[in-house]
Design an enzyme around this catalytic site. Structure first.
Site, PDB file in Angstrom:
ATOM      1  N   GLU A  40       1.071  -1.315  -0.129  1.00 41.73           N
ATOM      2  CA  GLU A  40       0.077  -0.489  -0.299  1.00 41.73           C
ATOM      3  C   GLU A  40       0.681   1.314   0.224  1.00 41.73           C
ATOM      4  O   GLU A  40       1.745   1.436   0.146  1.00 41.73           O
ATOM      5  CB  GLU A  40      -0.827   0.047   1.467  1.00 41.73           C
ATOM      6  CG  GLU A  40      -1.679  -1.483   0.895  1.00 41.73           C
ATOM      7  CD  GLU A  40      -3.190  -1.294   2.220  1.00 41.73           C
ATOM      8  OE1 GLU A  40      -2.534  -0.056   2.760  1.00 41.73           O
ATOM      9  OE2 GLU A  40      -3.748  -2.208   2.289  1.00 41.73           O
ATOM     10  N   CYS A  49      -1.701  -4.126  -5.807  1.00 41.14           N
ATOM     11  CA  CYS A  49      -2.218  -5.735  -4.604  1.00 41.14           C
ATOM     12  C   CYS A  49      -0.862  -6.834  -5.021  1.00 41.14           C
ATOM     13  O   CYS A  49      -0.180  -7.097  -6.346  1.00 41.14           O
ATOM     14  CB  CYS A  49      -3.582  -6.550  -6.394  1.00 41.14           C
ATOM     15  SG  CYS A  49      -5.002  -5.566  -5.777  1.00 41.14           S
ATOM     16  N   GLU A  51      -1.369 -10.180  -6.224  1.00 39.33           N
ATOM     17  CA  GLU A  51      -1.644 -10.861  -7.635  1.00 39.33           C
ATOM     18  C   GLU A  51      -0.803 -10.085  -8.764  1.00 39.33           C
ATOM     19  O   GLU A  51       0.127 -10.717  -9.375  1.00 39.33           O
ATOM     20  CB  GLU A  51      -2.994 -10.778  -8.456  1.00 39.33           C
ATOM     21  CG  GLU A  51      -3.713 -11.849  -7.340  1.00 39.33           C
ATOM     22  CD  GLU A  51      -5.005 -10.961  -6.600  1.00 39.33           C
ATOM     23  OE1 GLU A  51      -3.889  -9.928  -5.477  1.00 39.33           O
ATOM     24  OE2 GLU A  51      -6.164 -10.680  -5.777  1.00 39.33           O
ATOM     25  N   CYS A  82      -9.419  -8.855  -6.588  1.00 44.63           N
ATOM     26  CA  CYS A  82      -9.733  -7.674  -7.788  1.00 44.63           C
ATOM     27  C   CYS A  82     -10.480  -7.741  -9.471  1.00 44.63           C
ATOM     28  O   CYS A  82      -9.539  -8.286  -9.543  1.00 44.63           O
ATOM     29  CB  CYS A  82      -9.587  -6.422  -7.305  1.00 44.63           C
ATOM     30  SG  CYS A  82      -8.116  -5.920  -8.510  1.00 44.63           S
TER      31      CYS A  82
HETATM   32  N1  THU Z   1      -5.377  -6.620  -2.494  1.00 47.05           N
HETATM   33  C1  THU Z   1      -4.922  -7.144  -2.365  1.00 47.05           C
HETATM   34  O1  THU Z   1      -4.209  -7.946  -2.923  1.00 47.05           O
HETATM   35  N2  THU Z   1      -5.715  -8.251  -3.895  1.00 47.05           N
HETATM   36  C2  THU Z   1      -7.082  -8.217  -3.591  1.00 47.05           C
HETATM   37  O2  THU Z   1      -7.249  -8.743  -5.348  1.00 47.05           O
HETATM   38  C3  THU Z   1      -8.036  -7.812  -3.662  1.00 47.05           C
HETATM   39  C4  THU Z   1      -7.481  -6.400  -3.382  1.00 47.05           C
HETATM   40  C5  THU Z   1      -5.293  -5.590  -1.404  1.00 47.05           C
HETATM   41  C6  THU Z   1      -5.254  -3.707  -2.225  1.00 47.05           C
HETATM   42  C7  THU Z   1      -5.725  -3.473  -0.976  1.00 47.05           C
HETATM   43  O3  THU Z   1      -3.815  -3.434   0.091  1.00 47.05           O
HETATM   44  C8  THU Z   1      -6.259  -4.181  -0.132  1.00 47.05           C
HETATM   45  O4  THU Z   1      -5.949  -5.709  -0.298  1.00 47.05           O
HETATM   46  C9  THU Z   1      -7.212  -3.932   0.600  1.00 47.05           C
HETATM   47  O5  THU Z   1      -8.534  -3.820  -0.318  1.00 47.05           O
END
Ligand code: THU
Length: 129
Positions: A40, A49, A51, A82
């Protein structure tokens, strides 16, 4: 093995803003496993993310074909990728590969990438270069 690797990398997630930790492990057709965690940023929209970072690791290592993937979040519900990450995974996968979606306890549901992202936009829609 994918679960163990995803759990390990989830420990290194940098998620001070959401508190939601995600680990991803990707098995590539070269036999290697690539991992990534969410990263983040104080400028929220720059968040990467798990992935996405695992796919970047794979491509940087010279592999371009995913055969299986696993994503584990830190919530009670399974972590489903996502929309952007579905597209990123599908760039390097046939529609039938399995994606295991897990909750913090390691309980998983399995879907194909084709189920997660039906009728996806891909290179076949682009003119030849
Ligand atoms: N997040 C992921 O790493 N992968 C996903 O497919 C869904 C969301 C993370 C992004 C962010 O740091 C946290 O989860 C909350 O959205």
């Amino acid at each position: 093995m994918l679960l163990a690797r995803a759990l390990e990398v989830r420990e290194r997630a940098y998620a001070p803003y959401s508190g939601f930790h995600v680990g991803a492990a990707i098995a590539a057709t070269n036999g290697k496993i690539y991992t990534g965690c969410n990263v983040e940023n104080a400028s929220y929209g720059l968040t990467m993310c798990a992935e996405m970072s695992a796919v970047a690791q794979m491509v940087a290592d010279g592999a371009q074909e995913i055969c299986e993937a696993l994503i584990i979040g830190s919530g009670q519900d399974i972590c489903t990728p996502c929309g952007a990450c579905r597209q990123i995974i599908s760039e390097f996968a046939v529609t039938t590969i399995q994606i295991h979606l897990c909750n913090r306890s390691g309980e998983c549901q399995t879907k194909t990438i084709g189920e997660l992202l039906p009728f996806s936009f891909n290179s076949k829609f682009l003119p030849p270069t």
